[in-house]
Every structure is written in C-alpha cells, then in structure tokens.
Design a protein around this motif. Structure first.
Motif, PDB file in Angstrom:
ATOM      1  N   CYS A  76       0.705  -1.353  -0.163  1.00 14.17           N
ATOM      2  CA  CYS A  76      -0.136  -0.010  -0.060  1.00 14.17           C
ATOM      3  C   CYS A  76       0.804   1.171  -0.124  1.00 14.17           C
ATOM      4  N   ASN A  77       0.483   2.225  -0.835  1.00 11.94           N
ATOM      5  CA  ASN A  77       1.163   3.335  -0.867  1.00 11.94           C
ATOM      6  C   ASN A  77       2.429   3.685  -1.524  1.00 11.94           C
ATOM      7  N   GLN A  78       2.943   2.386  -2.225  1.00  6.01           N
ATOM      8  CA  GLN A  78       4.091   2.331  -2.776  1.00  6.01           C
ATOM      9  C   GLN A  78       3.982   2.360  -4.302  1.00  6.01           C
ATOM     10  N   TRP A  79       4.740   3.297  -5.052  1.00  6.85           N
ATOM     11  CA  TRP A  79       4.875   3.739  -6.381  1.00  6.85           C
ATOM     12  C   TRP A  79       5.332   2.613  -7.100  1.00  6.85           C
ATOM     13  N   MET A  80       4.878   2.506  -8.482  1.00  3.69           N
ATOM     14  CA  MET A  80       5.080   1.610  -9.313  1.00  3.69           C
ATOM     15  C   MET A  80       5.537   2.321 -10.519  1.00  3.69           C
ATOM     16  N   THR A  81       6.295   1.737 -11.562  1.00  4.95           N
ATOM     17  CA  THR A  81       6.375   2.346 -12.772  1.00  4.95           C
ATOM     18  C   THR A  81       6.048   1.322 -13.818  1.00  4.95           C
ATOM     19  N   ILE A  82       5.227   1.891 -14.565  1.00  3.05           N
ATOM     20  CA  ILE A  82       4.312   1.094 -15.753  1.00  3.05           C
ATOM     21  C   ILE A  82       4.663   1.546 -16.901  1.00  3.05           C
ATOM     22  N   THR A  83       4.845   0.498 -17.885  1.00  2.00           N
ATOM     23  CA  THR A  83       5.071   0.760 -19.300  1.00  2.00           C
ATOM     24  C   THR A  83       4.086   0.055 -20.145  1.00  2.00           C
ATOM     25  N   ASN A  84       3.667   0.932 -20.959  1.00  2.00           N
ATOM     26  CA  ASN A  84       2.620   0.137 -22.292  1.00  2.00           C
ATOM     27  C   ASN A  84       3.720  -0.214 -23.264  1.00  2.00           C
ATOM     28  N   THR A  85       3.761  -1.621 -23.177  1.00  2.00           N
ATOM     29  CA  THR A  85       4.693  -2.367 -24.111  1.00  2.00           C
ATOM     30  C   THR A  85       4.660  -2.313 -25.693  1.00  2.00           C
ATOM     31  N   LYS A  86       3.212  -2.022 -26.011  1.00  2.00           N
ATOM     32  CA  LYS A  86       3.008  -1.577 -27.373  1.00  2.00           C
ATOM     33  C   LYS A  86       3.498  -0.396 -28.083  1.00  2.00           C
ATOM     34  N   ASN A  87       3.234   0.981 -27.064  1.00  2.00           N
ATOM     35  CA  ASN A  87       3.694   2.115 -27.642  1.00  2.00           C
ATOM     36  C   ASN A  87       4.762   2.796 -26.840  1.00  2.00           C
ATOM     37  N   ASP A 121     -10.770   4.123 -24.422  1.00  2.00           N
ATOM     38  CA  ASP A 121     -11.596   3.415 -25.429  1.00  2.00           C
ATOM     39  C   ASP A 121     -10.843   2.151 -25.676  1.00  2.00           C
ATOM     40  N   THR A 122      -9.676   1.912 -25.676  1.00  2.00           N
ATOM     41  CA  THR A 122      -8.842   0.534 -25.666  1.00  2.00           C
ATOM     42  C   THR A 122      -9.479  -0.342 -24.879  1.00  2.00           C
ATOM     43  N   GLY A 123      -9.436   0.250 -23.373  1.00  2.00           N
ATOM     44  CA  GLY A 123      -9.985  -0.817 -22.252  1.00  2.00           C
ATOM     45  C   GLY A 123      -8.849  -1.656 -21.775  1.00  2.00           C
ATOM     46  N   VAL A 124      -7.831  -2.283 -22.681  1.00  2.00           N
ATOM     47  CA  VAL A 124      -7.053  -3.395 -22.193  1.00  2.00           C
ATOM     48  C   VAL A 124      -6.008  -2.895 -22.840  1.00  2.00           C
ATOM     49  N   LEU A 125      -4.519  -2.895 -21.959  1.00  2.00           N
ATOM     50  CA  LEU A 125      -3.383  -2.630 -22.610  1.00  2.00           C
ATOM     51  C   LEU A 125      -2.392  -3.801 -22.199  1.00  2.00           C
ATOM     52  N   SER A 126      -1.417  -3.836 -22.916  1.00  2.00           N
ATOM     53  CA  SER A 126      -0.303  -4.914 -22.535  1.00  2.00           C
ATOM     54  C   SER A 126       0.792  -3.966 -21.723  1.00  2.00           C
ATOM     55  N   VAL A 127       1.230  -4.379 -20.317  1.00  2.26           N
ATOM     56  CA  VAL A 127       1.965  -3.609 -19.600  1.00  2.26           C
ATOM     57  C   VAL A 127       2.982  -4.448 -18.921  1.00  2.26           C
ATOM     58  N   SER A 128       4.060  -3.781 -18.665  1.00  4.55           N
ATOM     59  CA  SER A 128       5.169  -4.352 -17.702  1.00  4.55           C
ATOM     60  C   SER A 128       5.297  -3.153 -16.789  1.00  4.55           C
ATOM     61  N   TRP A 129       5.471  -3.796 -15.338  1.00  8.96           N
ATOM     62  CA  TRP A 129       5.576  -2.619 -14.382  1.00  8.96           C
ATOM     63  C   TRP A 129       6.464  -3.323 -13.269  1.00  8.96           C
ATOM     64  N   HIS A 130       7.025  -2.460 -12.300  1.00  6.79           N
ATOM     65  CA  HIS A 130       7.938  -2.853 -11.361  1.00  6.79           C
ATOM     66  C   HIS A 130       7.357  -1.979 -10.154  1.00  6.79           C
ATOM     67  N   PHE A 131       7.680  -2.216  -8.970  1.00  6.52           N
ATOM     68  CA  PHE A 131       7.694  -1.547  -7.849  1.00  6.52           C
ATOM     69  C   PHE A 131       8.905  -0.633  -7.641  1.00  6.52           C
ATOM     70  N   GLU A 132       8.666   0.556  -7.138  1.00  7.68           N
ATOM     71  CA  GLU A 132       9.865   1.249  -6.892  1.00  7.68           C
ATOM     72  C   GLU A 132      10.416   1.070  -5.305  1.00  7.68           C
TER      73      GLU A 132
END
Length: 138
Positions: A76-87, A121-132
């Motif tokens: 809880c309250n931990q930041w993460m970095t998220i990347t859209n793997t498509k764009n 409108d896309t609704g679903v993305l392919s993402v990669s993420w990690h906690f900081e």
C-alpha cells in the motif's frame, strides 16, 4: 613470509571496511532493492475507497494490484513504474487498492493514469511494471 602476512592483513582490512559502508543512492544512503519487472494486462476502473483504506478520485494516479500480490497490504502507498509495451509510454502510479478479478501480474488503473499510457476506449493494455523503492516518489 612476513610481507605476505602483512599483505593478507591489509587486504582483509580493506575488504571489511568497503563491505561495511552503505552505498549512496541518489544522495541517500541505504541498500539497493532488487527490481523485478512483471508483465500483464492493464485495465482501468473508477476510483473510490480502496482496500488500503484511502479515498481517491479518478484524477489520482492510482493502481489496484492482484489479490495474490496485495496479500495483507504490504505494498500500500508504494509507487510503481508502468510501461505500455506496445507504444513505450511510461507512467508512475501509487498502489492504493486490491484487484480481486486481476490475474497475478495484471493491474487496474485509475482513468487518469490509464490515459497516460493509452486511450480509455482501448480498455485493455499490455503492460510491464515494477515497484519502486519504498521511499521513492515521482
């Protein structure tokens, strides 16, 4: 032989002193945490009262993580970095909720956070993420 013992002693002393000092990271001292990157689906939801006990709005960059990772709320309250793997777009989000319907590495994001990565409108993305690191914030 005395020279070899002196060399061994000095080398051991040097290694001990170097190993006992914490590394400086961005001006702070501490230990480095291992970063593990996960890949999954990214969806969006309307924010409100989250499992972490805080009220958020759709304008807050918040994330709900799967029940398997949420556990008892240790992230809880931990930041993460998220990347859209498509764009390749990258955004930061704060863990504030649990997503009971998510797969283990799927995340659910507030609309404002989702829009930093793609269109609602896309609704679903392919993402990669990690906690900081626990004390990190953007």
């Amino acid at each position: 032989m005395i020279f070899s013992l002196l060399q061994l002693f000095l080398f051991s002393l040097f290694c001990t002193l170097c190993g006992a000092s914490p590394l400086a990271v961005n001006g702070t001292s501490g230990t480095l945490e291992k970063r593990v990157t996960h890949t999954g689906r990214g969806t969006w939801f309307n924010a409100g009262l989250g499992a972490c006990g805080d009220e958020d709005s759709n304008d807050n960059p918040i994330v709900a993580i799967s029940s398997q990772i949420y556990g008892s709320g240790g992230n809880c309250n931990q930041w993460m970095t998220i990347t859209n793997t498509k764009n390749g777009k990258v955004a930061s989000g704060k863990t504030r909720d649990e997503c009971e319907g998510c797969g283990k590495y799927d995340i659910d994001m507030s609309p404002s956070l989702f829009e930093q990565l793609g269109s609602l409108d896309t609704g679903v993305l392919s993402v990669s993420w990690h906690f900081e690191a626990k004390d990190w914030s953007p």
